[in-house]
Design an enzyme around this catalytic site. Structure first.
Site, PDB file in Angstrom:
ATOM      1  N   LYS A 178       2.918   0.599  17.006  1.00 34.88           N
ATOM      2  CA  LYS A 178       2.714  -0.599  17.693  1.00 34.88           C
ATOM      3  C   LYS A 178       4.513  -0.910  17.989  1.00 34.88           C
ATOM      4  O   LYS A 178       4.581  -1.838  19.206  1.00 34.88           O
ATOM      5  CB  LYS A 178       2.381  -1.623  16.843  1.00 34.88           C
ATOM      6  CG  LYS A 178       0.778  -1.451  16.563  1.00 34.88           C
ATOM      7  CD  LYS A 178       0.084  -2.452  15.772  1.00 34.88           C
ATOM      8  CE  LYS A 178      -1.416  -2.501  15.918  1.00 34.88           C
ATOM      9  NZ  LYS A 178      -1.533  -1.054  15.245  1.00 34.88           N
TER      10      LYS A 178
ATOM     11  N   SER B 203       0.839  -1.184   0.015  1.00 36.88           N
ATOM     12  CA  SER B 203      -0.117   0.001  -0.097  1.00 36.88           C
ATOM     13  C   SER B 203       0.836   1.192  -0.079  1.00 36.88           C
ATOM     14  O   SER B 203       0.749   2.145  -0.980  1.00 36.88           O
ATOM     15  CB  SER B 203      -1.078  -0.055   1.439  1.00 36.88           C
ATOM     16  OG  SER B 203      -1.657  -1.037   1.424  1.00 36.88           O
TER      17      SER B 203
ATOM     18  N   ALA C 253       9.937  -0.352   3.237  1.00 36.04           N
ATOM     19  CA  ALA C 253       8.878  -0.510   3.674  1.00 36.04           C
ATOM     20  C   ALA C 253       8.288  -2.014   3.749  1.00 36.04           C
ATOM     21  O   ALA C 253       7.338  -2.218   4.385  1.00 36.04           O
ATOM     22  CB  ALA C 253       7.926   0.352   2.696  1.00 36.04           C
TER      23      ALA C 253
ATOM     24  N   VAL D 133      -8.911  -1.884   9.052  1.00 37.25           N
ATOM     25  CA  VAL D 133     -10.439  -1.783   9.146  1.00 37.25           C
ATOM     26  C   VAL D 133     -11.423  -1.322   8.487  1.00 37.25           C
ATOM     27  O   VAL D 133     -12.384  -1.585   8.083  1.00 37.25           O
ATOM     28  CB  VAL D 133     -10.630  -1.336  10.739  1.00 37.25           C
ATOM     29  CG1 VAL D 133     -10.228   0.254  10.873  1.00 37.25           C
ATOM     30  CG2 VAL D 133     -12.030  -1.430  11.344  1.00 37.25           C
TER      31      VAL D 133
HETATM   32  N1  LIG Z   1      -0.498  -0.315   7.142  1.00 35.69           N
HETATM   33  C1  LIG Z   1      -0.297   0.553   8.180  1.00 35.69           C
HETATM   34  O1  LIG Z   1      -1.539   0.985   8.622  1.00 35.69           O
HETATM   35  C2  LIG Z   1       0.856   0.879   8.773  1.00 35.69           C
HETATM   36  C3  LIG Z   1       0.970   1.528   9.796  1.00 35.69           C
HETATM   37  C4  LIG Z   1       2.181   2.026  10.402  1.00 35.69           C
HETATM   38  C5  LIG Z   1       3.297   1.653   9.872  1.00 35.69           C
HETATM   39  N2  LIG Z   1       3.213   0.872   8.816  1.00 35.69           N
HETATM   40  C6  LIG Z   1       4.449   0.369   8.070  1.00 35.69           C
HETATM   41  O2  LIG Z   1       4.464   0.669   6.738  1.00 35.69           O
HETATM   42  C7  LIG Z   1       5.318  -0.297   6.182  1.00 35.69           C
HETATM   43  C8  LIG Z   1       4.481  -0.606   4.828  1.00 35.69           C
HETATM   44  O3  LIG Z   1       3.286  -1.142   5.111  1.00 35.69           O
HETATM   45  P1  LIG Z   1       2.186  -1.578   3.985  1.00 35.69           P
HETATM   46  O4  LIG Z   1       0.797  -0.995   4.395  1.00 35.69           O
HETATM   47  O5  LIG Z   1       2.718  -0.597   2.814  1.00 35.69           O
HETATM   48  O6  LIG Z   1       2.270  -2.940   4.024  1.00 35.69           O
HETATM   49  P2  LIG Z   1       1.866  -4.121   3.064  1.00 35.69           P
HETATM   50  O7  LIG Z   1       0.919  -3.320   1.948  1.00 35.69           O
HETATM   51  O8  LIG Z   1       1.466  -5.295   3.516  1.00 35.69           O
HETATM   52  O9  LIG Z   1       3.093  -4.334   1.865  1.00 35.69           O
HETATM   53  C9  LIG Z   1       4.158  -4.831   2.414  1.00 35.69           C
HETATM   54  C10 LIG Z   1       5.120  -4.880   1.146  1.00 35.69           C
HETATM   55  O10 LIG Z   1       6.255  -5.788   1.619  1.00 35.69           O
HETATM   56  C11 LIG Z   1       6.668  -6.754   0.969  1.00 35.69           C
HETATM   57  N3  LIG Z   1       7.370  -7.746   1.613  1.00 35.69           N
HETATM   58  C12 LIG Z   1       6.717  -8.481   2.368  1.00 35.69           C
HETATM   59  N4  LIG Z   1       7.859  -9.304   2.855  1.00 35.69           N
HETATM   60  C13 LIG Z   1       8.896  -9.114   2.312  1.00 35.69           C
HETATM   61  C14 LIG Z   1      10.323  -9.801   2.146  1.00 35.69           C
HETATM   62  N5  LIG Z   1      10.562 -10.444   3.072  1.00 35.69           N
HETATM   63  N6  LIG Z   1      11.041  -9.295   1.559  1.00 35.69           N
HETATM   64  C15 LIG Z   1      10.777  -8.141   0.498  1.00 35.69           C
HETATM   65  N7  LIG Z   1       9.504  -7.688   0.623  1.00 35.69           N
HETATM   66  C16 LIG Z   1       8.616  -8.130   1.533  1.00 35.69           C
HETATM   67  C17 LIG Z   1       5.541  -7.095   0.135  1.00 35.69           C
HETATM   68  O11 LIG Z   1       5.332  -7.796  -1.181  1.00 35.69           O
HETATM   69  P3  LIG Z   1       5.478  -9.307  -1.525  1.00 35.69           P
HETATM   70  O12 LIG Z   1       4.582 -10.004  -0.364  1.00 35.69           O
HETATM   71  O13 LIG Z   1       5.447  -9.548  -2.659  1.00 35.69           O
HETATM   72  O14 LIG Z   1       7.053  -9.378  -1.135  1.00 35.69           O
HETATM   73  C18 LIG Z   1       4.605  -5.769   0.017  1.00 35.69           C
HETATM   74  O15 LIG Z   1       5.125  -5.275  -1.073  1.00 35.69           O
HETATM   75  C19 LIG Z   1       5.525  -1.477   6.902  1.00 35.69           C
HETATM   76  O16 LIG Z   1       6.944  -1.452   7.239  1.00 35.69           O
HETATM   77  C20 LIG Z   1       4.484  -1.328   8.044  1.00 35.69           C
HETATM   78  O17 LIG Z   1       5.215  -1.901   9.182  1.00 35.69           O
HETATM   79  C21 LIG Z   1       2.048   0.375   8.068  1.00 35.69           C
END
Ligand SMILES: NC(=O)c1ccc[n+]([C@@H]2O[C@H](COP(=O)([O-])OP(=O)(O)OC[C@H]3O[C@@H](n4cnc5c(N)ncnc54)[C@H](OP(=O)(O)O)[C@@H]3O)[C@@H](O)[C@H]2O)c1
Length: 334
Positions: free
Chosen positions: A127, A15, A81, A175
């Site tokens: 978190k 995302s 990310a 959510v």
């Molecule tokens: N979403 C929220 O509400 C939120 C809030 C605070 C902080 N964050 C932080 O923001 C960051 C991005 O979140 P997001 O919402 O964009 O997450 P997301 O939509 O779940 O995307 C995660 C990304 O990481 C990749 N990924 C997962 N495991 C991997 C691995 N082992 N090696 C390489 N790529 C990997 C996934 O692609 P593949 O599965 O194809 O590898 C996907 O591109 C995270 O660090 C999260 O902790 C998110």
């Protein structure tokens, strides 16, 4: 600052990553924009929308240090990310979460140092502040690794900072799309874990904007925390389905009633800028500027009061039900 530069985004198909790529392409002319992630289908689908000649799609796992090292050749800026971020999945598969979120962070740091990357920003979450679940604990370890990496940099030019924020409206598995699906399926009530629950709330646009700006502000070692509003989860449910009853189902394993962004124990080294806080490193860097009361753009901050905590309950800014309706409409229409 991104014109003619090469930027690599781990988790670029997620995302955050997709919105980051979109905004960089709209505003800058980067030399190369590299997406680094595991799943070829997500990359294939992304290529249908983002096929600018500067785009590169690298299949790779952050657990694979050798591959990351190759991917970072000639890279100027990195946004880290990639993460496993589902709280229940992390509780049931702790080692998988540790391998991706902690060992992955270590690999990103080593590859950035080896390749002379200029700046790295790692994404963190509320978190990670006073963590009660494994996901948060792994992100706190990751934060600590990135902060400490500024000490390992030695003769290398690389600087590392962290951006920590709260719930992103509409991100995968969150959510708002969950309630939206239940409402469309004709649910008779919306499940609420606790009637008092509050969360920090921001849009993807705000999250990406904050990361982009911090590339210019960073000195290396900061945890950047934006000032953002809170929501009451009951208000969110009322905004999305005013006529549906709400059913209290109880707090889930590893869940908090309220989230923290700046813990009270860090107040002795937390600085307040106009729109954001900086938690300065608790350690001193041997060969770096340690004055975090002023950022790299020359903007000044003040130290917060001892014991100050920034959490989703004591936040002075709460979104009203009307504001939530507007925000949800925008996010769900995207
Ligand atoms: N979403 C929220 O509400 C939120 C809030 C605070 C902080 N964050 C932080 O923001 C960051 C991005 O979140 P997001 O919402 O964009 O997450 P997301 O939509 O779940 O995307 C995660 C990304 O990481 C990749 N990924 C997962 N495991 C991997 C691995 N082992 N090696 C390489 N790529 C990997 C996934 O692609 P593949 O599965 O194809 O590898 C996907 O591109 C995270 O660090 C999260 O902790 C998110």
């Amino acid at each position: 600052m991104f014109n003619d530069k090469t930027i690599l985004v781990t988790g670029g198909t997620g995302s955050f990553g997709k919105r980051f790529i979109q905004m960089v392409l709209e505003r800058y002319q980067p030399a190369r924009l590299i997406v680094y992630s595991r799943d070829e289908l997500k990359q294939f689908e992304m290529q249908q929308h983002f096929n600018h000649p500067c785009m590169r799609y690298f299949i790779g796992d952050v657990r694979d240090g050798e591959r990351l090292d190759m991917a970072m050749h000639g890279v100027n800026f990195v946004v880290h990310a990639a993460a496993l971020k589902q709280v229940p999945a992390a509780e049931y598969n702790p080692m998988e979460c540790i391998k991706t979120n902690i060992y992955g962070a270590e690999n990103v740091i080593k590859a950035a140092l080896n390749n002379g990357v200029e700046k790295v920003i790692a994404l963190s979450t509320d978190k990670a502040a006073n963590p009660v679940n494994l996901y948060g604990a792994t992100k706190l370890c990751s934060d600590k690794l990135f902060v400490a990496a500024n000490n390992m940099a030695g003769r290398h030019p690389t600087i590392f900072s962290v951006v920590r924020y709260g719930n992103v409206v509409g991100s995968r598995g969150s959510v708002v799309p969950f309630f939206d699906r239940l409402i469309k399926e004709g649910a008779s009530r919306l499940p609420i874990t606790h009637g008092e629950m509050t969360r920090f709330w921001l849009t993807l646009q705000q999250g990406v904007e904050f990361v982009l700006t911090n590339f210019a502000r960073m000195k290396g070692g900061e945890v950047f925390v934006p000032k953002i509003p809170s929501v009451r989860i009951t208000d969110l449910a009322s905004a999305m389905a005013p006529d549906l009853p709400q059913e209290i189902i109880g707090i889930r394993p590893g869940e908090k009633l309220h989230e923290v962004m700046c813990p009270a124990d860090d107040s002795y080294h937390t600085y307040e800028f106009k729109d954001y806080y900086v938690i300065a490193p608790s350690i001193t860097f041997t060969s770096r500027n340690n004055d975090f009361a002023i950022n790299a753009l020359g903007e000044q901050a003040t130290l917060v009061e001892p014991g100050f905590e920034y959490n989703s309950l004591n936040n002075r800014d709460f979104l009203s039900i009307e504001a939530l309706k507007t925000m949800n409409q925008q996010v769900l229409a995207e």
